[in-house]
Design a protein around this motif. Sequence first.
Motif, mmCIF file in Angstrom:
data_model
loop_
_atom_site.group_PDB
_atom_site.id
_atom_site.type_symbol
_atom_site.label_atom_id
_atom_site.label_comp_id
_atom_site.label_asym_id
_atom_site.label_seq_id
_atom_site.Cartn_x
_atom_site.Cartn_y
_atom_site.Cartn_z
ATOM 1 N N GLN A 38 73.246 53.728 21.981
ATOM 2 C CA GLN A 38 74.468 54.018 22.739
ATOM 3 C C GLN A 38 75.506 52.942 22.464
ATOM 4 O O GLN A 38 75.168 51.803 22.160
ATOM 5 N N CYS A 41 76.674 50.546 27.973
ATOM 6 C CA CYS A 41 75.542 50.601 28.899
ATOM 7 C C CYS A 41 75.303 52.040 29.342
ATOM 8 O O CYS A 41 76.232 52.841 29.417
ATOM 9 N N ILE A 42 74.079 52.328 29.631
ATOM 10 C CA ILE A 42 73.667 53.673 30.036
ATOM 11 C C ILE A 42 73.641 53.750 31.559
ATOM 12 O O ILE A 42 72.948 52.985 32.200
ATOM 13 N N CYS A 43 74.419 54.622 32.122
ATOM 14 C CA CYS A 43 74.421 54.819 33.568
ATOM 15 C C CYS A 43 74.003 56.245 33.926
ATOM 16 O O CYS A 43 73.766 56.545 35.078
ATOM 17 N N ASN A 44 73.948 57.087 32.915
ATOM 18 C CA ASN A 44 73.597 58.479 33.207
ATOM 19 C C ASN A 44 72.096 58.623 33.416
ATOM 20 O O ASN A 44 71.333 57.684 33.245
ATOM 21 N N GLY A 72 70.514 45.012 33.556
ATOM 22 C CA GLY A 72 70.960 46.116 34.392
ATOM 23 C C GLY A 72 71.721 45.637 35.600
ATOM 24 O O GLY A 72 71.505 44.536 36.076
ATOM 25 N N GLU A 75 74.903 50.043 40.617
ATOM 26 C CA GLU A 75 76.176 50.680 40.959
ATOM 27 C C GLU A 75 75.861 51.776 41.967
ATOM 28 O O GLU A 75 75.535 52.888 41.590
ATOM 29 N N ARG A 78 72.748 53.998 41.576
ATOM 30 C CA ARG A 78 72.419 54.097 40.152
ATOM 31 C C ARG A 78 72.342 52.717 39.523
ATOM 32 O O ARG A 78 72.974 51.783 39.964
ATOM 33 N N CYS A 80 72.773 50.724 35.810
ATOM 34 C CA CYS A 80 73.296 50.802 34.450
ATOM 35 C C CYS A 80 72.506 49.821 33.598
ATOM 36 O O CYS A 80 72.351 48.660 33.978
ATOM 37 N N TYR A 81 72.001 50.297 32.485
ATOM 38 C CA TYR A 81 71.181 49.472 31.610
ATOM 39 C C TYR A 81 71.774 49.359 30.228
ATOM 40 O O TYR A 81 72.397 50.290 29.728
ATOM 41 N N CYS A 82 71.541 48.196 29.612
ATOM 42 C CA CYS A 82 71.870 48.012 28.209
ATOM 43 C C CYS A 82 70.857 47.026 27.622
ATOM 44 O O CYS A 82 70.138 46.343 28.356
#
Length: 107
Positions: A38, A41-44, A72, A75, A78, A80-82
């Motif tokens: 990605q 960062c992935i939040c979905n 992470g 939020e 949720r 958010c990770y990267c």
Amino acid sequence: MGTTKSQIFTEQQNDLAQLFKVLGHPARVAILQYISHQNACICNDLVEEIGLAQATISQHLKELKGLGLLKGEVEGKRMCYCIDIDRWNSIQNQLNSFFNTTKSNCC
């Protein structure tokens, strides 16, 4: 269950064993591959992407974050990770060192 006697091994050996243990599950490898491809960062919802239950995904994320591979932030409800690039590079160096010092001494 017996003890592992981890104190008789070097810190590097224990670190590599822990790394291999955490990466020893295909779901964790899939999660890392998805997040690492990605641009941000992935939040979905990883449930849709990976195909596992939310509780299962959360457990795998916890293990990966515990190893330091993921960063992470919360939020709301949720996360958010990267990828933690510094830790990622450190692990790459560890693995390179491990494999590059192995000598081929058989047929």
